[in-house]
Design a protein around this motif. Structure first.
Motif, PDB file in Angstrom:
ATOM      1  N   ALA A  12       0.891  -1.370   0.383  1.00  0.00           N
ATOM      2  CA  ALA A  12      -0.125  -0.170  -0.171  1.00  0.00           C
ATOM      3  C   ALA A  12       0.928   0.625   0.106  1.00  0.00           C
ATOM      4  O   ALA A  12       2.219   1.058   1.060  1.00  0.00           O
ATOM      5  N   SER A  13       0.314   2.229  -0.464  1.00  0.00           N
ATOM      6  CA  SER A  13       1.330   3.838  -0.732  1.00  0.00           C
ATOM      7  C   SER A  13       0.198   4.820  -0.621  1.00  0.00           C
ATOM      8  O   SER A  13      -1.003   5.020  -0.835  1.00  0.00           O
ATOM      9  N   ASP A  14       1.285   6.399  -0.779  1.00  0.00           N
ATOM     10  CA  ASP A  14       0.275   7.378  -0.806  1.00  0.00           C
ATOM     11  C   ASP A  14      -0.657   7.328  -0.125  1.00  0.00           C
ATOM     12  O   ASP A  14      -2.206   7.851  -0.444  1.00  0.00           O
ATOM     13  N   ASN A  15      -0.806   7.276   1.646  1.00  0.00           N
ATOM     14  CA  ASN A  15      -1.786   7.748   2.617  1.00  0.00           C
ATOM     15  C   ASN A  15      -2.142   9.282   1.970  1.00  0.00           C
ATOM     16  O   ASN A  15      -3.333   9.831   2.653  1.00  0.00           O
ATOM     17  N   HIS A  16      -0.921   9.399   3.149  1.00  0.00           N
ATOM     18  CA  HIS A  16      -1.384  11.327   2.764  1.00  0.00           C
ATOM     19  C   HIS A  16      -2.136  11.382   4.530  1.00  0.00           C
ATOM     20  O   HIS A  16      -2.558  12.259   3.804  1.00  0.00           O
ATOM     21  N   MET A  49       5.106   1.312   1.124  1.00  0.00           N
ATOM     22  CA  MET A  49       5.509   2.192   0.215  1.00  0.00           C
ATOM     23  C   MET A  49       5.752   3.735   0.008  1.00  0.00           C
ATOM     24  O   MET A  49       6.033   4.648  -0.750  1.00  0.00           O
ATOM     25  N   GLY A  50       5.525   4.224   1.685  1.00  0.00           N
ATOM     26  CA  GLY A  50       5.860   6.187   1.788  1.00  0.00           C
ATOM     27  C   GLY A  50       4.895   6.902   1.723  1.00  0.00           C
ATOM     28  O   GLY A  50       3.246   6.296   0.720  1.00  0.00           O
ATOM     29  N   ASP A  51       5.042   7.686   2.039  1.00  0.00           N
ATOM     30  CA  ASP A  51       3.349   8.990   2.186  1.00  0.00           C
ATOM     31  C   ASP A  51       2.341   8.314   3.054  1.00  0.00           C
ATOM     32  O   ASP A  51       1.694   8.555   2.690  1.00  0.00           O
ATOM     33  N   GLY A 229      -1.350   2.908  -7.020  1.00  0.00           N
ATOM     34  CA  GLY A 229      -2.511   4.273  -6.518  1.00  0.00           C
ATOM     35  C   GLY A 229      -2.326   5.044  -5.361  1.00  0.00           C
ATOM     36  O   GLY A 229      -1.385   5.357  -5.000  1.00  0.00           O
ATOM     37  N   ASP A 230      -3.206   5.194  -4.553  1.00  0.00           N
ATOM     38  CA  ASP A 230      -3.132   5.595  -3.670  1.00  0.00           C
ATOM     39  C   ASP A 230      -4.302   5.795  -2.573  1.00  0.00           C
ATOM     40  O   ASP A 230      -5.957   4.310  -3.006  1.00  0.00           O
TER      41      ASP A 230
END
Length: 250
Positions: A12-16, A49-51, A229-230
């Motif tokens: 998973a990536s880019d939850n912000h 995976m970051g953010d 994606g996000d």
């Protein structure tokens, strides 16, 4: 690593989290925690995976307020023996030991190669890779310079975190700008990066975030680039079942 039968690897990536405000991001955080609760049932490994955060900076004795639900769930999963690997993104690149010491989660600042069931993965956040984007690459060198971090640390957290959060939310991908559109393979820097890496060595999967777009693109006949994606508009994640990988929506 061989994946036990019935187990899976999740990405998973880019939850912000925290953007545009803590209150507005909390429903997304609760949804992500619910996802973590589900995947822990059959997860062999979880890659973040970051953010994960829209801003993160570790002072010597202070970390940003909030994210209790997420951090608590990660601690629970890690304590249960399920490995979690974290790749810093461009919004949380100032990690400096907290995840390793408090959560037992290794943190990586560069793409790493892993092999699962004889299939090779190159994994990273994705920022600053490939041709182009020279302005960001120069800025990243400034942000990651030890002297820059030392200067920022002298700001009181109430001021430093508030200022950084304000600037971070101005990021176009969070403010709703339409930059997050597929540009065509020839203009997608991460696609070009993967094709160049494939010329050096075969990998079965190239898994990245950063673009906020769920994408699956053939790099060669037996190799794929997958962008996760996000968790802002798509709520997509990757899952490898030991034989193949696909994107799913939560």
């Amino acid at each position: 690593m061989n994946i036990p039968k019935g187990k899976k690897i999740y990405f998973a990536s880019d939850n912000h989290l925290g953007a545009p405000t803590p209150e507005e991001s909390r429903p997304r955080e609760k949804k992500f925690v619910a996802w973590l609760d589900e995947v822990k049932q059959d997860a062999a490994v979880i890659f973040l995976m970051g953010d994960l955060f829209d801003f993160w900076f570790e002072y010597k004795t202070v970390v940003p307020k909030g994210f209790t639900r997420t951090l608590g769930k990660l601690a629970e999963i890690s304590d249960s023996g399920i490995p979690i690997y974290y790749f810093v993104g461009n919004h949380d690149l100032w990690m400096n030991g907290y995840f390793e010491e408090e959560l037992n989660i290794p943190v990586y600042h560069e793409p790493q190669e892993f092999t699962f069931n004889n299939q090779t993965f190159l994994i990273g956040h994705g920022d600053g890779l490939g041709p182009g984007d020279m302005g960001y690459k120069r800025m990243k060198k400034v942000f990651t310079n030890p002297f820059s971090k030392w200067l920022f640390r002298w700001l009181h957290p109430d001021l430093g975190v508030k200022l950084a959060q304000y600037l971070s939310v101005k990021n176009k991908l969070i403010s709703g700008d339409d930059d997050a559109k597929f540009l065509g393979e020839e203009n997608e820097w991460l696609v070009q990066y993967c094709k160049r890496k494939q010329e050096e060595k075969h990998r079965d999967y190239y898994v990245f975030g950063h673009r906020h777009l769920p994408l699956t693109i053939d790099i060669s006949e037996k190799s794929k680039y997958i962008n996760l994606g996000d968790w802002i508009g798509y709520y997509t994640y990757g899952v490898f079942d030991g034989e193949s990988m696909e994107l799913k929506e939560y």
